[in-house]
Design an enzyme around this catalytic site. Structure first.
Site, PDB file in Angstrom:
ATOM      1  N   SER A   1      31.578  33.955  19.860  1.00 22.07           N
ATOM      2  CA  SER A   1      30.507  34.625  19.122  1.00 22.07           C
ATOM      3  C   SER A   1      30.251  36.037  19.612  1.00 22.07           C
ATOM      4  O   SER A   1      29.645  36.843  18.903  1.00 22.07           O
ATOM      5  CB  SER A   1      29.219  33.802  19.212  1.00 22.07           C
ATOM      6  OG  SER A   1      28.867  33.562  20.561  1.00 22.07           O
TER       7      SER A   1
ATOM      8  N   ASP B   1      17.769  34.512  24.011  1.00 25.71           N
ATOM      9  CA  ASP B   1      19.204  34.829  23.955  1.00 25.71           C
ATOM     10  C   ASP B   1      19.445  36.072  24.804  1.00 25.71           C
ATOM     11  O   ASP B   1      19.111  37.191  24.409  1.00 25.71           O
ATOM     12  CB  ASP B   1      19.626  35.081  22.511  1.00 25.71           C
ATOM     13  CG  ASP B   1      21.122  35.334  22.366  1.00 25.71           C
ATOM     14  OD1 ASP B   1      21.806  35.449  23.402  1.00 25.71           O
ATOM     15  OD2 ASP B   1      21.607  35.423  21.221  1.00 25.71           O
TER      16      ASP B   1
ATOM     17  N   HIS C   1      24.084  37.391  23.766  1.00 26.97           N
ATOM     18  CA  HIS C   1      24.504  38.240  22.659  1.00 26.97           C
ATOM     19  C   HIS C   1      23.734  39.549  22.696  1.00 26.97           C
ATOM     20  O   HIS C   1      22.892  39.766  23.564  1.00 26.97           O
ATOM     21  CB  HIS C   1      24.286  37.507  21.333  1.00 26.97           C
ATOM     22  CG  HIS C   1      25.052  36.229  21.223  1.00 26.97           C
ATOM     23  ND1 HIS C   1      24.492  34.997  21.486  1.00 26.97           N
ATOM     24  CD2 HIS C   1      26.340  35.985  20.914  1.00 26.97           C
ATOM     25  CE1 HIS C   1      25.395  34.040  21.330  1.00 26.97           C
ATOM     26  NE2 HIS C   1      26.535  34.619  20.993  1.00 26.97           N
TER      27      HIS C   1
END
Length: 577
Positions: free
Chosen positions: A299, A542, A545
């Site tokens: 990702s 998060d 990312h």
């Protein structure tokens, strides 16, 4: 009435002379008159001589007397200033879709929620979390500044890395300067000129001392370590308007999710020995005309893929000619995605392959199955993209998960499932399998392969699944003492690449991401949260990312620079042959 008119009547010369003679007795005699006229004539003659032929010694007082230390600007300087101002005015009035690069100003758009407008609400809350709450956001140094062990080779493992640039006329402005953390606008990178790529006149080609050496942009980039640098402020970024790209996943779309600050968008990567050219979307599409650029990985590579599609889509004349190859119904439901840029006949694709080797199922005698990871087989989709023109690989984050870290009954080679295998050895085997497949299946004359390095995380107080946090971080790390050690995964990767016959361009972004603790989605990973996330938002962050626009945009600027270098090298070789 007659008296009023008399006030404004013209006075004749005779009247003036007569009045003058009447007041001064010397004019009453003829000799006196002749004498006075003579003196006046001599004075006028001398005055005319100094005016039309002054010497350097005798007339300096004369010139200074009439200049009166005049400080008003010259006509040329006024014209120059007007020209510069009018040019800036024109640029600011051009609609965004006509700009080659979008110049973002946070006052140009409306925040999606008035409650999160930093101009109107100094205290921002997400659930029970307030950005003004007192929190300890410092990180205790775990290592000394000299023990980070990042590679410092001039070309960053260039034994097996192709470093490459376009044919560029070596004309760079000698007046350009660079100042860290300045707010001056940078150049637009490169521009088109009769089929050649040339640096714009404002291209900053400075060295570490802050001045331009006069060498061409390309000469600077060829000998430059692009991955050793710092983050500096540049208000001309980001490359596309926040909230404007519908492609961005919700978890990366920090602006739409309510993040109130935008300074994380205003930092650009500045190598110490040169300046990256600004990513010119139109020029990159010309480099990719008729080609396939494929991202393969986890990702984080999806983060980079979405960034590039947004940048390139923002640069095309007709955005309707950019579309998902499989249609909206299948988007985000498959293991691969492809965006078509119809006007250029190219595609930008992403294949999900977090390990680069193949996940597997082993059947048990009782009919159940166990998930394993085949360390000896590359991901099965490899056949679908091995003929791509540009490949960008990555792996790393999934090797830190619990199952991969423990390595119990998980790793498999052939029919053998290891009862226990150390994750470092498993990673080495997987990367070796990938390298052998590349050497056996990729034609380096056709395909340019990149490997993007490990992207650092910034969880504190735990990991992604155990309460790790990075909230309230609004500034990057400035002191190298706070950086982490160079990951063992990247050292293993470098060893494997050195043993390969296929040249690999290593996008070693590990160090540049380590600084950016401020640029993760954190609590701004969703627009709407419910249940436990709403009551305890700090538990769900998060810090792996990156917000978009943000850090991955500069991974793509590095990719752009490497592609330019390759084009230059190919043209140079063709010229010699």
């Amino acid at each position: 009435m007659a008296a009023q008119l008399t006030k404004y009547q013209l006075i004749s010369n005779n009247t003036i002379i007569n009045d003058f003679k009447g007041h001064f007795s010397p004019f009453k005699t003829r000799k006196s008159t002749v004498f006075i006229y003579g003196v006046v004539f001599v004075f006028l003659t001398f005055f005319a001589f100094l005016t039309f032929s002054p010497s350097s010694s005798s007339s300096s007082w004369f010139i200074n007397f009439f200049s009166l230390n005049n400080t008003s600007p010259s006509i040329s300087s006024i014209d120059s200033s007007r020209s510069h101002d009018s040019q800036n005015l024109i640029e600011t009035q051009v609609p965004p879709d006509k700009n080659e690069q979008f110049q973002f100003n946070h006052t140009d758009f409306v925040y999606p929620n008035p409650k999160i407008d930093p101009q109107s609400s100094p205290s921002i809350k997400v659930g029970n979390f307030s950005l003004n709450d007192t929190k300890t956001d410092t990180i205790t140094p775990q290592i000394s500044p000299n023990s980070t062990n990042y590679p410092r080779n001039k070309n960053n493992n260039q034994t097996s890395v192709v470093l490459v640039l376009p044919q560029i006329t070596p004309e760079v402005s000698s007046n350009s300067t660079v100042r860290a953390n300045s707010t001056q606008k940078e150049d637009k990178g490169v521009k088109e000129n009769e089929g050649q790529i040339q640096p714009t006149k404002k291209q900053d080609n400075s060295r570490s001392n802050g001045t331009v050496s006069g060498k061409s942009l390309i000469d600077s980039l060829i000998g430059c370590d692009l991955y050793d640098g710092e983050w500096v402020r540049d208000d001309s970024y980001p490359l596309y308007k926040p909230g404007s790209c519908k492609l961005i996943d919700e978890q990366f779309n920090c602006f739409v999710n309510g993040r109130p600050d935008n300074d994380y968008m205003k930092l650009k990567w500045k190598p110490k020995g040169c300046t990256l050219p600004r990513l010119n979307g139109k020029q990159m599409l010309k480099l990719l005309k008729g080609k396939r650029l494929v991202f393969v990985g986890d990702s984080l590579n999806r983060n980079m893929w979405e960034s590039l599609v947004c940048i390139l889509k923002n640069s095309v004349k007709n955005p309707k000619n950019v579309y998902e190859a499989h249609g909206k119904r299948h988007f985000r439901t498959e293991a691969s995605y492809s965006f078509v840029f119809k006007d250029y006949g190219c595609t930008i694709e992403f294949f999900v392959a977090p390990f680069l080797v193949q996940p597997w199922d082993v059947k048990n005698p009782d009919g159940t199955t166990n998930e394993t990871l085949r360390l000896d087989i590359v991901v099965e989709e490899s056949e679908r993209f091995k003929s791509a023109d540009v490949l960008v690989y990555n792996t790393g984050h999934w090797w830190t998960h619990e199952k991969t870290s423990k390595g119990e009954d998980y790793y498999q080679e052939g029919s053998n499932v290891y009862k226990q295998l150390d994750v470092k050895e498993a990673f080495r085997k997987a990367i070796t399998t990938w390298g052998r497949w590349v050497d056996a299946n990729i034609n380096p004359q056709r395909t340019h392969i990149f490997f993007r390095g490990y992207s650092n995380t910034h969880f504190r107080g735990g990991q992604w699944n155990s309460g790790g946090q990075c909230d309230s971080e609004t500034e990057p790390i400035r002191n190298e003492a706070y950086l982490t050690k160079y990951p063992w995964k990247m050292r293993t990767l470098e060893k494997v690449m050195k043993g390969m016959k296929t040249p690999i361009s290593f996008l070693n972004i590990t160090r540049m991401t380590d600084y950016r603790k401020d640029a993760h989605p954190s609590v701004y990973r969703k627009l709407h949260v419910y249940g436990e996330e709403k009551s305890s938002p700090l538990k769900f962050q998060d810090c792996s990312h990156w917000c978009l626009p943000g850090v991955p945009d500069f991974w793509n600027e590095l990719l752009f620079a490497e592609m330019l270098r390759k084009q230059y090298q190919e043209r140079h070789q063709n010229t010699k042959s």
